[in-house]
Scaffold this motif. Structure first.
Motif, PDB file in Angstrom:
ATOM      1  N   PRO A 174     -21.899  24.928  -5.763  1.00 48.36           N
ATOM      2  CA  PRO A 174     -20.819  25.299  -6.426  1.00 48.36           C
ATOM      3  C   PRO A 174     -19.883  24.300  -6.986  1.00 48.36           C
ATOM      4  O   PRO A 174     -19.750  22.920  -6.447  1.00 48.36           O
ATOM      5  CB  PRO A 174     -19.760  25.888  -5.119  1.00 48.36           C
ATOM      6  N   HIS A 175     -19.168  24.507  -8.009  1.00 49.69           N
ATOM      7  CA  HIS A 175     -18.588  23.412  -8.815  1.00 49.69           C
ATOM      8  C   HIS A 175     -17.045  23.411  -8.779  1.00 49.69           C
ATOM      9  O   HIS A 175     -16.432  24.894  -8.874  1.00 49.69           O
ATOM     10  CB  HIS A 175     -19.169  23.441 -10.284  1.00 49.69           C
ATOM     11  N   VAL A 176     -16.253  22.496  -8.887  1.00 51.75           N
ATOM     12  CA  VAL A 176     -14.598  22.673  -8.659  1.00 51.75           C
ATOM     13  C   VAL A 176     -14.150  21.773  -9.865  1.00 51.75           C
ATOM     14  O   VAL A 176     -14.728  20.816 -10.238  1.00 51.75           O
ATOM     15  CB  VAL A 176     -14.112  22.291  -7.570  1.00 51.75           C
ATOM     16  N   VAL A 177     -13.391  22.326 -10.498  1.00 51.51           N
ATOM     17  CA  VAL A 177     -12.438  21.439 -11.431  1.00 51.51           C
ATOM     18  C   VAL A 177     -10.995  21.220 -10.975  1.00 51.51           C
ATOM     19  O   VAL A 177     -10.338  22.210 -10.568  1.00 51.51           O
ATOM     20  CB  VAL A 177     -12.349  22.290 -13.269  1.00 51.51           C
ATOM     21  N   THR A 178     -10.640  20.090 -11.136  1.00 54.67           N
ATOM     22  CA  THR A 178      -9.467  19.561 -11.088  1.00 54.67           C
ATOM     23  C   THR A 178      -8.697  18.468 -11.788  1.00 54.67           C
ATOM     24  O   THR A 178      -9.427  18.565 -12.947  1.00 54.67           O
ATOM     25  CB  THR A 178      -9.436  19.080  -9.408  1.00 54.67           C
ATOM     26  N   THR A 179      -7.744  18.028 -11.768  1.00 53.00           N
ATOM     27  CA  THR A 179      -7.353  16.797 -12.270  1.00 53.00           C
ATOM     28  C   THR A 179      -7.227  15.272 -11.680  1.00 53.00           C
ATOM     29  O   THR A 179      -7.408  15.464 -10.388  1.00 53.00           O
ATOM     30  CB  THR A 179      -5.853  17.185 -12.902  1.00 53.00           C
ATOM     31  N   ALA A 180      -7.110  14.452 -12.465  1.00 54.11           N
ATOM     32  CA  ALA A 180      -7.251  13.062 -11.980  1.00 54.11           C
ATOM     33  C   ALA A 180      -5.910  12.612 -11.008  1.00 54.11           C
ATOM     34  O   ALA A 180      -6.147  11.748 -10.515  1.00 54.11           O
ATOM     35  CB  ALA A 180      -7.313  11.948 -13.080  1.00 54.11           C
ATOM     36  N   ILE A 181      -5.035  13.505 -11.221  1.00 53.29           N
ATOM     37  CA  ILE A 181      -3.835  13.335 -10.521  1.00 53.29           C
ATOM     38  C   ILE A 181      -3.213  14.144  -9.384  1.00 53.29           C
ATOM     39  O   ILE A 181      -1.918  14.098  -8.923  1.00 53.29           O
ATOM     40  CB  ILE A 181      -2.463  13.240 -11.582  1.00 53.29           C
ATOM     41  N   GLU A 182      -4.253  14.610  -8.809  1.00 57.94           N
ATOM     42  CA  GLU A 182      -3.924  15.858  -7.596  1.00 57.94           C
ATOM     43  C   GLU A 182      -3.813  14.805  -6.336  1.00 57.94           C
ATOM     44  O   GLU A 182      -3.868  13.568  -6.278  1.00 57.94           O
ATOM     45  CB  GLU A 182      -5.218  16.686  -7.348  1.00 57.94           C
ATOM     46  N   HIS A 183      -3.093  15.560  -5.585  1.00 59.69           N
ATOM     47  CA  HIS A 183      -2.559  14.939  -4.211  1.00 59.69           C
ATOM     48  C   HIS A 183      -3.866  14.490  -3.398  1.00 59.69           C
ATOM     49  O   HIS A 183      -4.984  15.232  -3.833  1.00 59.69           O
ATOM     50  CB  HIS A 183      -1.707  15.965  -3.426  1.00 59.69           C
ATOM     51  N   PRO A 184      -3.982  13.672  -2.613  1.00 64.43           N
ATOM     52  CA  PRO A 184      -5.181  13.082  -2.080  1.00 64.43           C
ATOM     53  C   PRO A 184      -5.657  14.313  -1.060  1.00 64.43           C
ATOM     54  O   PRO A 184      -6.844  14.321  -0.593  1.00 64.43           O
ATOM     55  CB  PRO A 184      -4.452  12.064  -0.912  1.00 64.43           C
ATOM     56  N   ALA A 185      -4.711  15.293  -0.651  1.00 68.34           N
ATOM     57  CA  ALA A 185      -5.301  16.509   0.205  1.00 68.34           C
ATOM     58  C   ALA A 185      -6.066  17.308  -0.604  1.00 68.34           C
ATOM     59  O   ALA A 185      -6.902  17.892   0.066  1.00 68.34           O
ATOM     60  CB  ALA A 185      -4.182  17.279   0.674  1.00 68.34           C
ATOM     61  N   VAL A 186      -6.243  17.435  -2.070  1.00 73.40           N
ATOM     62  CA  VAL A 186      -6.986  17.680  -3.078  1.00 73.40           C
ATOM     63  C   VAL A 186      -8.296  16.772  -3.128  1.00 73.40           C
ATOM     64  O   VAL A 186      -9.348  16.984  -3.064  1.00 73.40           O
ATOM     65  CB  VAL A 186      -6.527  18.407  -4.260  1.00 73.40           C
ATOM     66  N   LEU A 187      -7.973  15.919  -3.755  1.00 77.97           N
ATOM     67  CA  LEU A 187      -8.956  14.725  -4.328  1.00 77.97           C
ATOM     68  C   LEU A 187      -9.882  14.216  -3.177  1.00 77.97           C
ATOM     69  O   LEU A 187     -10.942  14.205  -2.857  1.00 77.97           O
ATOM     70  CB  LEU A 187      -8.559  13.772  -5.089  1.00 77.97           C
ATOM     71  N   GLY A 188      -9.220  13.945  -1.929  1.00 75.45           N
ATOM     72  CA  GLY A 188      -9.932  13.388  -0.660  1.00 75.45           C
ATOM     73  C   GLY A 188     -10.724  14.502  -0.161  1.00 75.45           C
ATOM     74  O   GLY A 188     -11.967  14.308   0.272  1.00 75.45           O
ATOM     75  N   HIS A 189     -10.338  15.597   0.001  1.00 73.94           N
ATOM     76  CA  HIS A 189     -11.142  16.743   0.585  1.00 73.94           C
ATOM     77  C   HIS A 189     -12.584  17.025  -0.630  1.00 73.94           C
ATOM     78  O   HIS A 189     -13.522  17.168  -0.098  1.00 73.94           O
ATOM     79  CB  HIS A 189     -10.339  17.978   0.742  1.00 73.94           C
TER      80      HIS A 189
END
Length: 396
Positions: free
Chosen positions: A77-92
């Motif tokens: 599975p692939h996820v698209v996000t942004t470079a400035i998300e909260h660590p709760a998103v990018l860290g997970h």
């Protein structure tokens, strides 16, 4: 507001002792979480594991442990996000990628902290299970065009799906066209209008203390018909979605704060915006003409594209860590987001992603106005900041 919220909570401290998920009269409530981190983690994990499970034959999907990495035969599975998300998103996302459970793409933002919906769409792949983009940034206040992002992502994903799979809604495990859209609206709730139908999201994170509720309670909105794999396992609390006894006192506090935010919304937003604008004007008024170019606003230039209460301001050459230490006790501010305060001496990842020049980024102060902020406090804060910048020798 604190006293109003506390009054709503009091009966559940002294009168109503029932287990909220039991079958008797006291067992009726809605689904909540402990914090925004849990809500964000659940949205990501639940969507990814549901997508993974959907690839397995029914017999395997019921028996295989969701904690185990998918076999190589499965499409990751692939996820698209942004470079400035909260660590709760990018860290997970980083953690789950290291576990071999997903891959993800972090789309860049422009110099104002805004993401282009078409760049999100361009990052969507046939195996994209989730797009997660914060509604507003916790450092610079940039409000993202979530409705446009959701629509563009779904159009892009539809190109990879057959007419059969794209003609229904959730399919039992994902959202429209087989793609879920989640947004972290922790900073936005109570400060801008939020309508999940207008935004077109399948899941939305809400955090209580950001709009007047007690700390330690949040919620994850999940669109009807969408299935997310459970993040907590155990009992059947909250309709079988989240195991564990609910903190009903905090939940009542969140509900009371939400009702107050709904009633006071337009008036509060005007006040927050007026105080933030006054703060910016007071700072500029305190600078000499030759120093005006040393003050920089990080984030969208248009007020409509940023939160009314949030200002990320940089003074070229200022040492923000020294400034905050000297002003401690007089000024409540930070160099970045409060949850990143341990990194106050370094440039935040958000400012780096926005390509803010180092000489400005290192002199950044994050300032917020609140419902109780007064004009006198704003003027005093501006004076303290200008005085400190002069003390450091960066202003004339």
């Amino acid at each position: 507001m604190v006293f109003q919220v506390a009054a709503e909570m009091a009966p559940f401290l002294f009168e109503h002792f029932g287990n909220p998920s039991s079958g008797h009269t006291y067992g009726k409530m809605v689904h909540f979480t402990s914090c925004g981190t849990e809500s964000d983690n659940w949205a990501i994990y639940g969507a990814v594991m549901a997508a993974r499970r959907a690839q397995l034959p029914q017999s395997q999907s019921q028996s295989q442990s969701p904690q185990r990495a998918p076999p190589p035969a499965l499409l990751l599975p692939h996820v698209v996000t942004t470079a400035i998300e909260h660590p709760a998103v990018l860290g997970h996302l980083k953690h789950l990628q290291e576990q071999g459970l997903l891959s993800y793409t972090a789309v860049p933002v422009d110099s104002e902290g805004l993401v282009d919906p078409e760049q999100i769409a361009a990052a969507v792949q046939p195996n994209t299970a989730l797009v997660t983009v914060m509604h507003s940034n916790n450092e610079v206040g940039a409000v993202q065009p979530i409705a446009e992002i959701a629509a563009a992502a779904r159009r892009a994903h539809a190109r990879f799906t057959s007419s059969t799979s794209s003609s229904s809604s959730s399919g039992g495990c994902t959202g429209t066209n087989g793609l879920l859209v989640h947004s972290d609206a922790a900073q936005s709730t109570g400060k801008v209008e939020l309508d999940v139908r207008t935004l077109g999201v399948d899941a939305l994170t809400i955090v209580g203390h950001k709009f007047g509720a007690p700390k330690g309670v949040a919620a994850l909105y999940i669109r009807r018909g969408v299935h997310l794999d459970n993040y907590f396992h155990g009992g059947g609390q909250e309709g079988g979605r989240r195991a564990g006894t609910e903190n009903i006192m905090q939940v009542v506090g969140l509900g009371a704060a939400a009702e107050l935010a709904r009633r006071e919304g337009p008036r509060l937003r005007r006040h927050l915006g007026d105080m933030a604008e006054r703060l910016m004007e007071a700072l500029r008024a305190g600078l000499r003409p030759e120093d005006q170019d040393k003050l920089r606003l990080n984030g969208p230039r248009q007020p409509a594209s940023r939160l009314p209460n949030t200002l990320s301001l940089s003074i070229r050459g200022l040492n923000s860590a020294v400034a905050l230490q000297r002003l401690s006790g007089q000024l409540a501010a930070s160099a970045g987001a409060a949850c990143h305060s341990g990194e106050a001496a370094s440039v935040s990842a958000v400012l780096r992603a926005m390509r803010v020049p180092f000489e400005f980024a290192a002199g950044t102060l994050r300032l917020s106005t609140g419902r109780h902020t007064t004009a006198e406090e704003v003027d005093a804060a501006a004076k303290l900041i200008v005085q400190e910048a002069r003390r450091q020798g960066v202003l004339g």
